[in-house]
Design a protein around this motif. Structure first.
Motif, PDB file in Angstrom:
ATOM      1  N   UNK A   1      -9.473   4.871  -4.084  1.00 40.81           N
ATOM      2  CA  UNK A   1      -9.348   3.414  -4.120  1.00 40.81           C
ATOM      3  C   UNK A   1      -7.930   3.005  -3.736  1.00 40.81           C
ATOM      4  N   UNK A   2      -7.814   1.812  -3.180  1.00 42.13           N
ATOM      5  CA  UNK A   2      -6.490   1.275  -2.850  1.00 42.13           C
ATOM      6  C   UNK A   2      -5.835   0.738  -4.115  1.00 42.13           C
ATOM      7  N   UNK A   3      -4.540   0.470  -4.072  1.00 42.34           N
ATOM      8  CA  UNK A   3      -3.888  -0.215  -5.197  1.00 42.34           C
ATOM      9  C   UNK A   3      -4.488  -1.613  -5.369  1.00 42.34           C
ATOM     10  N   UNK A   4      -4.389  -2.151  -6.565  1.00 40.73           N
ATOM     11  CA  UNK A   4      -4.898  -3.498  -6.850  1.00 40.73           C
ATOM     12  C   UNK A   4      -4.048  -4.523  -6.103  1.00 40.73           C
ATOM     13  N   UNK A   5      -4.723  -5.475  -5.468  1.00 44.66           N
ATOM     14  CA  UNK A   5      -4.056  -6.566  -4.769  1.00 44.66           C
ATOM     15  C   UNK A   5      -4.401  -7.860  -5.495  1.00 44.66           C
TER      16      UNK A   5
END
Length: 67
Positions: A25-29
């Motif tokens: 997963x990507x970092x939270x934006x």
């Protein structure tokens, strides 16, 4: 940049769309733009994953929307 490996399931409130993510997963934006605020009622927090890591389990109410 994608980082932590993760397995998660989720859905919309009515359960018409159910999904599973199995992978990185990507970092939270966090977005505070007016469009996200109008859609969610507040700021929106999002993550993303590679297409191959997303499995739609149910999509009875899923529709495209031109914003």
């Amino acid at each position: 940049t994608f980082f932590m490996a993760h397995h998660a399931t989720g859905s919309c409130l009515c359960k018409g769309v159910v999904f599973e993510v199995d992978g990185k997963l990507s970092p939270v934006l966090a977005c505070h733009c007016s469009q996200c605020a109008k859609t969610s009622g507040n700021f929106a927090a999002m993550i993303s994953c590679a297409n191959d890591n997303l499995k739609i389990l149910s999509d009875e109410t899923l529709r495209w929307f031109q914003s």
